[in-house]
Write an enzyme that holds these catalytic residues in place. Structure first.
Site, PDB file in Angstrom:
ATOM      1  N   GLU A  49       0.847  -1.097  -0.096  1.00  0.00           N
ATOM      2  CA  GLU A  49      -0.196  -0.063   0.075  1.00  0.00           C
ATOM      3  C   GLU A  49       1.026   1.120  -0.205  1.00  0.00           C
ATOM      4  O   GLU A  49       1.605   1.447   0.821  1.00  0.00           O
ATOM      5  CB  GLU A  49      -0.864  -0.084   1.340  1.00  0.00           C
ATOM      6  CG  GLU A  49      -2.446   0.234   0.847  1.00  0.00           C
ATOM      7  CD  GLU A  49      -3.067   0.495   2.212  1.00  0.00           C
ATOM      8  OE1 GLU A  49      -3.561  -0.856   2.497  1.00  0.00           O
ATOM      9  OE2 GLU A  49      -2.898   1.441   2.939  1.00  0.00           O
ATOM     10  N   ASP A  60      -6.021  10.341   9.397  1.00  0.00           N
ATOM     11  CA  ASP A  60      -4.802   9.739   9.939  1.00  0.00           C
ATOM     12  C   ASP A  60      -4.311  10.290  11.340  1.00  0.00           C
ATOM     13  O   ASP A  60      -4.711  11.690  11.658  1.00  0.00           O
ATOM     14  CB  ASP A  60      -3.740  10.229   8.922  1.00  0.00           C
ATOM     15  CG  ASP A  60      -3.761   9.346   7.682  1.00  0.00           C
ATOM     16  OD1 ASP A  60      -3.658   7.831   8.056  1.00  0.00           O
ATOM     17  OD2 ASP A  60      -4.006   9.684   6.367  1.00  0.00           O
TER      18      ASP A  60
END
Lengths: 281, 408
Positions: A49, A60
């Site tokens: 990823e 995040d």
């Protein structure tokens, strides 16, 4: 057949689970990205990823935020992400690569243009954190037209109705976000993950990856026992933060550090089940 | 009759659509974890709109707690000094807590209470929305956490202290540009982590659906009052409306009830900072492009690759790289004209209104005043113009003194 499908097919026939490390393109330095990708495959990664840095990474936690800030000091753009993937593909034409990022980069590029260029570079799937299925018609069409799998997230708060909806647009795999929160949270509750995955399996006929909160060999093994893949992000990116200086020696140290973690996860995931089975029985 | 048909009739009340779109703008662009919470909020808000007791409670709070209706004040000396249109000020600065923000926080806090959420979070730039959130949280006995950029905390020290006095926890945000957009990111992160018991009170007409619609509806009391007040005072509709636009909640609140009145021109005033050509500004509608940030598609300040760029304005409340999606749509269809005012022009207008009318405007509202005095001078004395005086300037006196080199 797509690289993602081939990859999950192989793993399934071997009774193994996918290990998916996440790194941010250009972190801690643009020169590190491609060698690190190869090293991660060597250490046991099945899929990579690759993050595209965004200035406002709302989903995040502090670790990935800092990685984006580091990458942006080198002005890393989608072009750089594509370039890293093209470079990687020169030596590795089988490991699937999934790009993960936020929608605005793709909006500005234009969905069709983005999808065409991502496919040319050799990207196999795209996860866009802030693109829910409700808004995704044109986005999914553009990706599909270029044989890229649109990977979608499923959350603990997703109702059965939403899971069905996500299943109707996703391909490649679905990514179960194991907890309410941002990336990098430390705790993961394997029992509740297992329960939710059972629900998802009833509604979606795609491999299920689990991410958020997987930080060591033990949690990777435990979660992989009930899923098809584990995604490891913050635990890897933390290791980058420790290596800010840029020289060949440091690059090698980053690579060794990350490889060591992945290798320990790989071993624990493949060792299974005897111990895991008795623990959960 | 081709002429009559050429102009399409727009039903402004029908916007947004079912999924929160204003044309191509708006929508919902958030992580999956929040989607269910947004559905619940949308349903609760629909219920709220239908529930007469709820509406009565909201109206009573606006009357007795906020102090509405706010006056429409005829600024006679200012008007005469310019020799143009008659200028009226919609006095949102006289609301409890000193700005229009409280109209919205009352509404959302009532909704939070009805939904059984006992913890509220908010983001704030100038601190006005943070104060308004902390105020209603104190009144309803709710826990309140306010996210505020570290840079804004320095610029707006009095408001930070007010929030703390009201019992709120003020969390400094040190990521990114350390201003409003980063505070919003951090509030979103809190919400995604505590989504079960937490209600996120967004302070402007941006964010994922239903926020832009809901905040607009709560703020539309400004325009509804202004419309009936100006009709009472002058016997006719105004010729122009002027409001500053950061996220755009005070502007949409004034504009929305007039959108169907074709004769009323509307001007949204963005912050030109040091000038649009310097890049040091906060004017996405005047100088940005469409993109997706903070849950909605709208005009943004962004670079060629889609990274959000840092904004600048002397006014913390306008220092934001996005804008409410309805404004983006109103710009594209041409119903509202968006323009901009520099820091220097806003500061001059701040002093002008203070000295001529004895009203100290917020630096945000000073942008509207600055454009309005320019506009009014080009209009005739038979015409009228309403400025939304969205907040009072007491919070800004330290900033003004610092800029002018005065030690307090």
């Amino acid at each position: 057949m797509s690289r993602l499908r081939t990859c999950f097919g192989h793993l399934h026939s071997e009774g193994r689970k996918a290990l998916i490390p996440y790194i941010m393109t250009g972190d801690p330095h643009p020169d590190v990205t491609v060698p690190l990708m190869h090293a991660m495959v060597k250490a046991g990664a099945d899929i990579i990823e690759l993050g595209a840095p965004f200035s406002d990474p709302m989903a995040d936690g502090p670790v990935i935020q800092a990685a984006a800030e580091r990458a942006l000091t080198f002005n890393i753009t989608l072009d750089d992400v594509f370039q890293a993937v093209s470079e990687f593909r020169k030596l590795d034409d089988s490991t699937p690569i999934v790009m993960m990022g936020y929608l605005n980069l793709i909006e500005v590029a234009g969905y069709i243009n983005f999808a065409r260029r991502a496919a040319e570079a050799g990207i196999d799937g795209v996860i866009t954190v802030d693109m829910p299925p409700e808004e995704a018609d044109e986005y999914v069409a553009a990706l599909r037209a270029n044989r890229i799998d649109p990977v979608f997230l499923i959350a603990p708060t997703s109702t059965e109705q939403r899971i069905v909806k996500i299943g109707s647009v996703a391909s490649g795999f679905v990514y179960y976000v194991s907890l309410k929160g941002v990336t990098g949270a430390s705790h993961i509750d394997a029992d509740s993950v297992r329960e939710k995955i059972e629900t998802i399996r009833k509604k979606i006929d795609l491999p299920i990856g689990v991410g958020f909160g997987i930080s060591d060999a033990q949690s990777a093994a435990r979660i992989s026992a009930c899923s098809d893949a584990v995604v490891v992000g913050s635990a890897i990116v933390k290791r980058m933060a420790a290596h800010q200086k840029h020289n060949p020696e440091q690059t090698q140290r980053v690579i060794n550090d990350v490889s060591e973690l992945l290798h320990s996860m790989r071993v624990a995931m493949d060792a299974k089940p005897a111990e895991e089975m008795t623990k959960t029985a | 009759m081709p002429m009559a048909n050429a102009k399409q009739i727009v039903d402004y009340d029908a916007m947004p659509d079912e999924r929160g779109h204003f044309g191509i703008y708006g929508g919902r662009f958030v992580s999956e974890t929040l989607m269910q919470a947004l559905d619940e909020l949308r349903d609760a808000y629909r219920e709220f709109c239908r529930d007469k007791d709820f509406q009565a409670q909201f109206d009573a709070d606006l009357a007795y707690y906020v102090g509405r209706p706010s006056p429409l004040y005829y600024a006679e000396r200012l008007s005469k000094s310019l020799g143009g249109a008659q200028i009226f000020l919609k006095r949102e600065d006289l609301n409890h807590t000193g700005a229009h923000k409280v109209n919205n926080t009352i509404g959302q806090a009532l909704l939070a209470r009805a939904m059984g959420k006992n913890r509220v979070i908010a983001e704030t730039g100038a601190g006005q929305h943070g104060v308004a959130s902390a105020t209603v949280a104190a009144r309803f006995g709710m826990e309140c956490v306010v996210y505020m950029g570290a840079e804004d905390i320095e610029r707006q020290a009095p408001n930070v202290y007010r929030m703390k006095l009201l019992g709120a926890e003020v969390v400094p945000v040190t990521s990114g540009s350390r201003t409003l957009k980063d505070a919003l990111n951090e509030a979103m992160r809190d919400w995604v982590t505590n989504v079960d018991d937490t209600f996120y009170i967004i302070g402007t007409v941006a964010g994922p659906h239903p926020y832009p619609q809901m905040v607009r509806d709560f703020q539309s009391v400004i325009g509804r009052e202004a419309r009936s007040q100006i009709l009472d005072m002058t016997g006719r509709l105004p010729d122009a409306l002027v409001a500053c636009v950061g996220g755009g909640s005070n502007a949409i609140g004034l504009f929305h009830p007039f959108l169907g009145d074709e004769s009323v021109a509307m001007y949204g005033v963005e912050a030109a900072g040091e000038g649009l050509d310097t890049g040091q500004h906060a004017a996405p509608l005047c100088a940005g492009q469409p993109g997706v940030l903070h849950g909605n598609r709208t005009y943004l300040m962004e670079d060629k690759g889609g990274q959000i760029i840092e904004t600048h304005s002397v006014s913390a409340g306008l220092d934001y790289p996005g804008v409410g999606p309805e404004h983006s749509w109103l710009k594209d269809i041409g119903r509202v004209t968006y323009t901009s005012i520099t820091d220097d022009e806003a500061l001059r207008a701040f002093h002008q209104l203070t000295r001529i009318e004895g009203i100290i405007p917020a630096l945000e509202s000073s942008h509207a005043v600055a454009f309005a005095v320019k506009k009014a001078a080009t209009m005739s004395p038979e015409q009228s113009l309403i400025i939304n005086l969205s907040g009072r300037g007491d919070k800004d006196i330290n900033t003004i003194a610092r800029i002018e080199g005065i030690q307090l």
